[in-house]
Design a protein around this motif. Structure first.
Motif, PDB file in Angstrom:
ATOM      1  N   SER A  47       1.358  -1.146  -0.147  1.00 52.25           N
ATOM      2  CA  SER A  47      -0.138   0.248   0.130  1.00 52.25           C
ATOM      3  C   SER A  47       0.643   1.807   0.089  1.00 52.25           C
ATOM      4  O   SER A  47       0.105   2.797  -0.047  1.00 52.25           O
ATOM      5  CB  SER A  47      -1.114  -0.301   0.902  1.00 52.25           C
ATOM      6  OG  SER A  47       0.075   0.123   2.744  1.00 52.25           O
ATOM      7  N   SER A  48       2.032   1.217  -0.041  1.00 45.73           N
ATOM      8  CA  SER A  48       3.311   2.033   0.218  1.00 45.73           C
ATOM      9  C   SER A  48       3.412   2.840  -1.044  1.00 45.73           C
ATOM     10  O   SER A  48       4.457   2.554  -1.842  1.00 45.73           O
ATOM     11  CB  SER A  48       4.449   1.692   0.608  1.00 45.73           C
ATOM     12  OG  SER A  48       4.775   1.035   0.174  1.00 45.73           O
ATOM     13  N   PHE A  49       2.326   3.016  -2.337  1.00 48.38           N
ATOM     14  CA  PHE A  49       2.687   3.702  -3.625  1.00 48.38           C
ATOM     15  C   PHE A  49       2.321   4.984  -3.835  1.00 48.38           C
ATOM     16  O   PHE A  49       1.221   5.453  -3.252  1.00 48.38           O
ATOM     17  CB  PHE A  49       1.612   2.717  -4.653  1.00 48.38           C
ATOM     18  CG  PHE A  49       1.178   3.205  -5.829  1.00 48.38           C
ATOM     19  CD1 PHE A  49       2.865   2.737  -7.007  1.00 48.38           C
ATOM     20  CD2 PHE A  49       0.473   3.758  -6.850  1.00 48.38           C
ATOM     21  CE1 PHE A  49       2.652   3.348  -8.074  1.00 48.38           C
ATOM     22  CE2 PHE A  49       0.148   4.197  -7.912  1.00 48.38           C
ATOM     23  CZ  PHE A  49       1.483   3.651  -8.482  1.00 48.38           C
ATOM     24  N   ASN A  50       2.993   6.013  -4.453  1.00 48.91           N
ATOM     25  CA  ASN A  50       2.813   6.934  -4.543  1.00 48.91           C
ATOM     26  C   ASN A  50       3.680   7.707  -5.964  1.00 48.91           C
ATOM     27  O   ASN A  50       4.562   6.848  -6.215  1.00 48.91           O
ATOM     28  CB  ASN A  50       3.530   7.382  -3.410  1.00 48.91           C
ATOM     29  CG  ASN A  50       3.031   8.709  -3.264  1.00 48.91           C
ATOM     30  OD1 ASN A  50       2.826   9.944  -3.826  1.00 48.91           O
ATOM     31  ND2 ASN A  50       2.497   9.430  -2.219  1.00 48.91           N
ATOM     32  N   SER A  51       2.919   8.744  -6.590  1.00 44.70           N
ATOM     33  CA  SER A  51       4.278   8.909  -8.113  1.00 44.70           C
ATOM     34  C   SER A  51       5.012   9.539  -7.284  1.00 44.70           C
ATOM     35  O   SER A  51       5.043  10.432  -6.294  1.00 44.70           O
ATOM     36  CB  SER A  51       2.655   9.870  -8.682  1.00 44.70           C
ATOM     37  OG  SER A  51       2.365  11.165  -7.940  1.00 44.70           O
ATOM     38  N   VAL A  52       6.384  10.270  -8.044  1.00 44.27           N
ATOM     39  CA  VAL A  52       7.171  10.619  -7.756  1.00 44.27           C
ATOM     40  C   VAL A  52       7.318  11.734  -8.798  1.00 44.27           C
ATOM     41  O   VAL A  52       7.236  13.568  -8.676  1.00 44.27           O
ATOM     42  CB  VAL A  52       9.014  10.228  -7.309  1.00 44.27           C
ATOM     43  CG1 VAL A  52       9.624  10.682  -7.364  1.00 44.27           C
ATOM     44  CG2 VAL A  52       8.208   8.759  -6.779  1.00 44.27           C
ATOM     45  N   SER A  53       7.493  11.800 -10.261  1.00 44.20           N
ATOM     46  CA  SER A  53       7.588  12.397 -10.915  1.00 44.20           C
ATOM     47  C   SER A  53       6.899  12.496 -12.499  1.00 44.20           C
ATOM     48  O   SER A  53       6.233  11.074 -12.758  1.00 44.20           O
ATOM     49  CB  SER A  53       9.047  12.823 -10.857  1.00 44.20           C
ATOM     50  OG  SER A  53       9.217  13.594 -12.583  1.00 44.20           O
TER      51      SER A  53
END
Length: 169
Positions: A47-53
């Motif tokens: 669940s530790s997913f995220n956008s960066v760039s």
């Protein structure tokens, strides 16, 4: 440029309180999948997913440094981040357990590089394993997205220790 510095604080955060506070933040649910050199597949729930760039297209996720799958994901060049759809809580649970082969009863197709993409997901991102950063008791993986697809539908979320849906928002 690394701008972080260790804290000299003498006060410890209560781990129970910390976990409870974290549970108040709703997160999406993903299954990260990859193919090994011998042709077998590995996957895990994260669940530790995220956008960066956006330029370049980068995303991140993290894995506990003591996880059995750490050598697999550290050593492979590619992986797929599968964003689970609202009705896929069973898949999240299956890939979160240590089982002989969570792919045995799972429908999937292969990406252009041979990585497993789970069927029925809300979206997927095929990533080149660009970099890894150890932080605390986890390793942060940064993936450069080489291909992605979206299948518009409510996504699976995790909040306060339970699965839910973005449809409820």
């Amino acid at each position: 440029m690394n701008t972080s510095s260790p804290r000299d604080g003498s006060r410890e955060v209560d781990p129970v309180q910390f976990r409870l506070a974290l549970s108040q933040f709703a997160t999406g649910v993903t299954v990260i999948t990859t193919r090994l050199a011998d042709g077998s597949f590995r996957g895990l729930t994260a669940s530790s997913f995220n956008s960066v760039s956006l330029k370049p297209p980068l995303v991140l996720w993290s894995l506990g440094e003591g996880a059995n799958s750490m050598p697999v994901f550290s050593g492979n060049s590619h992986y797929v981040i599968n964003v689970l759809a609202a009705g896929q809580a069973e898949l999240a649970e299956r890939f979160s357990r240590r089982s002989a082969n969570p792919f045995a009863d799972t429908d999937y197709e292969l990406s252009r590089t041979g990585q497993p993409i789970l069927k029925g997901v809300a979206a997927w991102f095929e990533c080149h394993n660009r970099s890894r950063y150890p932080e605390g008791d986890h390793v942060i993986f940064v993936g450069e997205v080489e291909e992605c697809a979206v299948h518009p539908q409510p996504a699976l979320i995790f909040h306060h220790g339970r699965f839910g849906s973005t449809q409820e928002c």
